[in-house]
Structures are given as structure tokens and as C-alpha cells.
Write an enzyme that holds these catalytic residues in place. Sequence first.
Site, PDB file in Angstrom:
ATOM      1  N   ARG A  86       0.757  -1.136   0.166  1.00 39.08           N
ATOM      2  CA  ARG A  86       0.256   0.139  -0.159  1.00 39.08           C
ATOM      3  C   ARG A  86       0.841   1.293  -0.030  1.00 39.08           C
ATOM      4  NH1 ARG A  86      -3.716  -2.587  -1.557  1.00 39.08           N
ATOM      5  NH2 ARG A  86      -5.593  -3.105  -0.445  1.00 39.08           N
ATOM      6  N   HIS A 142      -1.749   0.847  -9.640  1.00 44.31           N
ATOM      7  CA  HIS A 142      -2.533  -0.002  -8.704  1.00 44.31           C
ATOM      8  C   HIS A 142      -3.480  -1.211  -9.418  1.00 44.31           C
ATOM      9  CE1 HIS A 142      -4.249  -0.412  -4.213  1.00 44.31           C
ATOM     10  NE2 HIS A 142      -4.136  -1.479  -4.810  1.00 44.31           N
TER      11      HIS A 142
END
Length: 310
Positions: A225, A273
Site C-alpha cells: 500500500r 494499482h
Amino acid sequence: MTTTFLYKSDPVRGRQWAEVFRQHAPDIDFRIWPDIGDPLRVRFLAAWEPPADIATQFPHLEVLFSSGAGVDQFNFAALPPTLPVVRMVEPGIVRGMVEYVTHAVLSLHRDIPAYRRQQQAEQWRPLPVRPANERRIGVLGLGSLGQAVLAQLKGFGFDCAGWSRSRHAIDGVQCFAGQEELAAFLARTDILICLMPLTDATRGVLNAALFAQLPQGAALVHVGRGPQLVSDDLLAALDSGQLSEAMLDVTDPEPLPAGHALWRHPRIHITPHIASMTQPLSAAAVVIDNLRRFTAGEPMVGLVDRSRGY
Ligand code: NDP
């Protein structure tokens, strides 16, 4: 009273979930947000971002499923304290991550980013090829994704290791555990892959102090993340040569704004992502199996330990 399973995430994928539920769990009233029906019937919710007033809006809610692999997007303080929270563990996410990380590692291993720069300079210059067994791969996080990635990379003959909070034993992988073994793990890692969940303990973990413990010229593949990475520290480590390349699938913030320094560094390679995504058909099947487990009083796959945050 009919049980409602409410889905609050991408509606296009939601329609695929609905079809799986129609076929395999026809007794459940599957609904896609904002069509909630009678809120008193909502016992199960799958969401990326749950509604803020979840406890008052759905007083009979029994399980909250994350529609993605992480649960860091949930505000746990706003959730009823005893509500079970389940993250997404499904074969589609695993396959996607294995593909992405394998591509990233092979690309770094075979100097593809360097050849791209050479091509831009119209340079024909072969670099030495290092055998895979002399390339040391280290994965931060030995969960469902870290272990699947290592299983694949082992097959190429890489020298594989992993680090986690608790002790693991994985055939063909040197396993390190806890803060006291982090330095030894980093010291033997040429390509570092971050596959840890975002928690208070992992926020900012990819920082100057950690980079300094890697061998000079090591590379980073960050698929965890964004907030786990200190961007300025990465830029400095690349500029000093402490790190050679960084492949980033996650950034902070997302989307990465135009003009951000990470975009422009020649040794940073960014994807938006996309390393891995929940696949609706397999995800819905996994959730239906978890509903069966829940009803039978068996442990659900991916149940989050709220005290650890993952
Ligand atoms: P798991 O919960 O199965 O595994 C997490 C691993 O991280 C465990 O091995 C755990 O250790 C370890 N860990 C957690 N906290 C710490 C810590 N403080 N110190 C050391 N080790 C720690 O998660 P998954 O493998 O399913 O997923 C990992 C993460 O990958 C997700 O949380 C998400 O952030 C990211 N992800 C990214 C995607 C993308 O597209 N970029 C897609 C999907 C996921 P232990 O085994 O001891 O508990």
C-alpha cells in the site's frame, strides 16, 4: 425472513456477483447499493467503502466482507466492535499478483529497465547475465500473496527468503520473523518485494533506514500500500545508488498527482494499482463458501484479527 446480502462496490462487477448468487445461493436476496431493500433484512455486506452509519442503518448486520484484499480502507473505530470483518482471499487476486510480481522480478533480474534507457540513448551494450540462483529475492509479508509469489519465483531457481511477524516454515524459502531478524533478511536481499498489509506497524516502513540495510544497488517492488513507502527516502536512495530501480504499483496519494517527483525519476516504474484485482466470479464463490462456513459455525477464510489490523 429473507436474508439480504448487500453489495456496495463497483456495480458492473456487482452484476457478476449477482449472477453467481442467483445460481449458487438462490435463497439469498442479493442487492446492489443503493437498492438496499428493507435495511432490517441486511445481514451481510460486501463493500470497499461501507456507509458511515453502518450500525444504525443495518442493525442486524452479521458480517462485513471487504471487496478487496486489504481492509486498511475501513475505519474500524466506526464499526461495531464485535462485527466480524473478512478480507478477500480468492484465487483471482492471487493469480494476478503472481503474474505482476513475476514480471517485475524477471524484468529487474534481466536488466530490462536499463535496456530501455539504453534504447532511448540508441546504445547496444550487453550487460552481464547473473544466474537466478545468485539473485536473492526477499518478500516482506508471508501471507496468501507473499507465499504464492515465492512459490512461483522458487521455480526459476532464485534464492528466496521471506519476512513476517510470526514464524513460518516454507520449503525452499529462508524464513525470517520479527524485528530482531529484519536486518539479516534485508542484508541478503537483492530484490525486495513488499506484500504486507497497511497497519500502524507497517506505515512508513519502506524508509531510508530500511533501504540502508539492503545491499548497495538492490531493487524494490512495492505492491503493498502507498503509505508504507516514504517517497522522499526512495528518491534519495535511488539518487545515491543505494537502490538501483523501484517498481511501484501503489503510491500515496492515489492517483499520483501530475507533477509528483515519483513520476519523473528515470529509475522509478509506476503502474496505477493494477497488480491484482478481485475477480468477480471467483470472489462471489469464495464469499458464498464463507457464508456457508459462517452458518455452520466454521472459521471463515480471511477473517481479520481486528487487534492486529489485518
Ligand atoms: P495476509 O494477511 O495473508 O498476509 C500478510 C502478511 O504480512 C503476513 O505474513 C503477516 O505476518 C505480514 N505482516 C503483517 N504485518 C506485519 C508486520 N508489522 N511485520 C512483519 N510482517 C507483517 O495478506 P495478503 O497476502 O492477502 O495481502 C497482503 C497485502 O497485499 C494486502 O494487505 C494489500 O495491502 C496488498 N495487495 C495489493 C494489491 C495490489 O494490486 N497492489 C492487490 C492485493 C493485495 P504473519 O504471517 O506473521 O501474520
